[in-house]
Write an enzyme that holds these catalytic residues in place. Structure first.
Site, PDB file in Angstrom:
ATOM      1  N   LEU A   1       6.368  -1.036   9.841  1.00  0.00           N
ATOM      2  CA  LEU A   1       5.419  -0.441   8.913  1.00  0.00           C
ATOM      3  C   LEU A   1       5.686  -0.912   7.497  1.00  0.00           C
ATOM      4  O   LEU A   1       6.839  -0.910   7.038  1.00  0.00           O
ATOM      5  CB  LEU A   1       5.531   1.088   8.961  1.00  0.00           C
ATOM      6  CG  LEU A   1       4.899   1.865   7.788  1.00  0.00           C
ATOM      7  CD1 LEU A   1       3.376   1.725   7.808  1.00  0.00           C
ATOM      8  CD2 LEU A   1       5.303   3.326   7.814  1.00  0.00           C
ATOM      9  N   SER A   2       4.648  -1.306   6.771  1.00  0.00           N
ATOM     10  CA  SER A   2       4.714  -1.598   5.348  1.00  0.00           C
ATOM     11  C   SER A   2       5.755  -2.669   5.052  1.00  0.00           C
ATOM     12  O   SER A   2       5.620  -3.804   5.510  1.00  0.00           O
ATOM     13  CB  SER A   2       4.971  -0.299   4.579  1.00  0.00           C
ATOM     14  OG  SER A   2       4.739  -0.467   3.212  1.00  0.00           O
ATOM     15  N   ALA A   3       6.833  -2.350   4.316  1.00  0.00           N
ATOM     16  CA  ALA A   3       7.882  -3.337   4.092  1.00  0.00           C
ATOM     17  C   ALA A   3       8.472  -3.782   5.425  1.00  0.00           C
ATOM     18  O   ALA A   3       8.831  -4.947   5.610  1.00  0.00           O
ATOM     19  CB  ALA A   3       8.977  -2.770   3.204  1.00  0.00           C
TER      20      ALA A   3
ATOM     21  N   ALA B   1       5.974  -6.210   6.857  1.00  0.00           N
ATOM     22  CA  ALA B   1       6.121  -7.512   6.231  1.00  0.00           C
ATOM     23  C   ALA B   1       7.366  -8.217   6.757  1.00  0.00           C
ATOM     24  O   ALA B   1       7.377  -9.440   6.952  1.00  0.00           O
ATOM     25  CB  ALA B   1       6.188  -7.361   4.714  1.00  0.00           C
TER      26      ALA B   1
END
Length: 395
Positions: free
Chosen positions: A154-156, A159
């Site tokens: 998720l999110s960071a 990425a």
């Protein structure tokens, strides 16, 4: 946390090169995190990224179990995200192993994976290398099926999942990115913030080359599932479009989806290869803000726990990602059964039943009653017959 507050937070930090730029992902409460079944492994290699290794392997896991690597978001812990997104529940139900690396405050005050820092997002170095060493440790300790290793986040963490797929594509059969960004679009804090606010549109070949140049790999590329909320104000939804574009170029597929449909009320786009195998999919969760979509899976099974950036929107991203990975075809059957009671039997637990017949099973399956007092064992064939009859598959 709003994007403006996020930017201000970053500006006030002294060590900008240690911050990923993805803030406010939240996490489960401490009480909920305590329910996690993760255990820590202290030694797993040189650990150049100085991450923590936590994992969960069902006690009766299948021989050579698949492995799912799950990367939490900023401000979260591995245990908190495990409980919030429901991954260890899925691991027990379907018999796969779970690896959940955890960021430390020493690396990043906000516990974000450093997905854009060059030293941490390259093959053979930093956090990416630490995660790869954890996979090797899991394979050695638990005889993992190396052809069925997957990564999501998720999110960071999303990425960073893209980083792992790009830098170690031979390691992963597939990945899933939730509210994340394409690989290689940022190399410092300023570029990360710019990409978060509005990912610049790049030619597909340019995006694909960012991945191709990350390793010497020229074989088959991992499959990818992309999830993003249309109302995300922390990571702009344009990043999902660029991420899909990046992997369509790697798989040499057209920009137009080959199939569109709604799953649990949300649009899903699909691309498949020449063999008819789905290799890229994209979910747009309409009106959803920044976070992981929660809901129910097959037969109304619930996975996860609502909390900050764990959003109950009626669709379980964890379940559908596990399904995309090919992990939900059969419910895991425990290796041992107590002899003094007749276990509760669900039709999908019976490995003898073809999938085509399982699809006709009713959602409200009945548990078998306990044996009469004094009975020493049970008739397995009778149990199966009763279960099939209760489900309408046998008269």
């Amino acid at each position: 946390m709003s994007l403006s507050k996020n930017i201000e937070f970053l500006r006030q930090l002294r060590k900008l090169n240690g911050i990923s730029g993805l803030n406010g992902d939240g996490g489960a409460t401490p009480a909920a995190a305590a329910r996690s079944r993760l255990t820590e492994t202290a030694e797993f290699g040189s650990n150049p990224g100085q991450l923590r290794m936590l994992s969960c392997v069902p006690s009766d896991a299948v021989k050579k179990p698949p492995l799912v690597v799950v990367l939490h978001g900023c401000t979260q812990t591995a245990a908190g995200y495990d409980v919030g997104a429901g991954w260890s529940t899925l691991a027990r139900r379907y018999g796969f192993a779970l690896l959940m690396p955890e960021q430390t405050n020493a690396n990043n005050p906000n516990r974000c994976f450093n997905w854009f820092v060059p030293e941490d997002s390259r093959r053979g170095g930093g956090e990416a290398a630490s995660i790869r060493q954890m996979v090797d440790q899991m394979a050695l300790a638990h005889h993992i099926d190396r052809d069925r290793v997957f990564v999501t986040g998720l999110s960071a963490g999303g990425a960073m999942a893209a980083v792992m797929l790009a830098t170690y594509p031979e390691t992963f059969a597939a990945g899933a990115v939730i509210a994340g960004l394409p690989f290689g679009v940022a190399g410092n804090v300023q570029q990360a913030l710019s990409a978060m606010m509005q990912s610049a549109s790049r030619p597909p070949r340019e995006l694909g080359n960012l991945v191709r140049n990350a390793s010497k790999h020229r074989g088959r590329w991992p499959k990818l599932s992309v999830w993003h909320g249309s109302a995300d104000r922390t990571v702009n939804p344009s990043n999902a479009d660029e991420l899909v574009k990046q992997w369509l170029d790697l798989h040499q597929l057209p920009s137009s989806p080959m199939s569109t449909a709604k799953v649990d009320g949300y649009p899903r786009q699909v691309w498949w290869n020449a063999a008819g195998e789905t290799v890229v999919e994209s979910y747009t969760i309409t009106n959803m803000a920044h976070g992981t979509p929660l809901g129910t899976g097959e037969n109304a099974e619930s996975y996860g726990m609502q909390g900050a950036y764990l959003l109950d929107v009626g669709i379980s991203s964890s379940y559908h990602i596990a399904k995309f990975f090919g992990l939900t075809e059969r419910v895991h059957r425990p290796a041992t059964v107590a002899a003094t009671t007749t276990p509760a039997v669900h039709v999908e637990q019976l490995e003898e039943i073809p999938r085509a017949r399982k699809a006709r099973a009713t959602q409200n399956r009945r548990s078998e009653p306990r044996d009469p007092p004094g009975r020493r064992g049970f008739d397995v064939n009778a149990v199966i017959t009763r279960a099939l009859t209760a489900a309408g598959l046998m008269k």
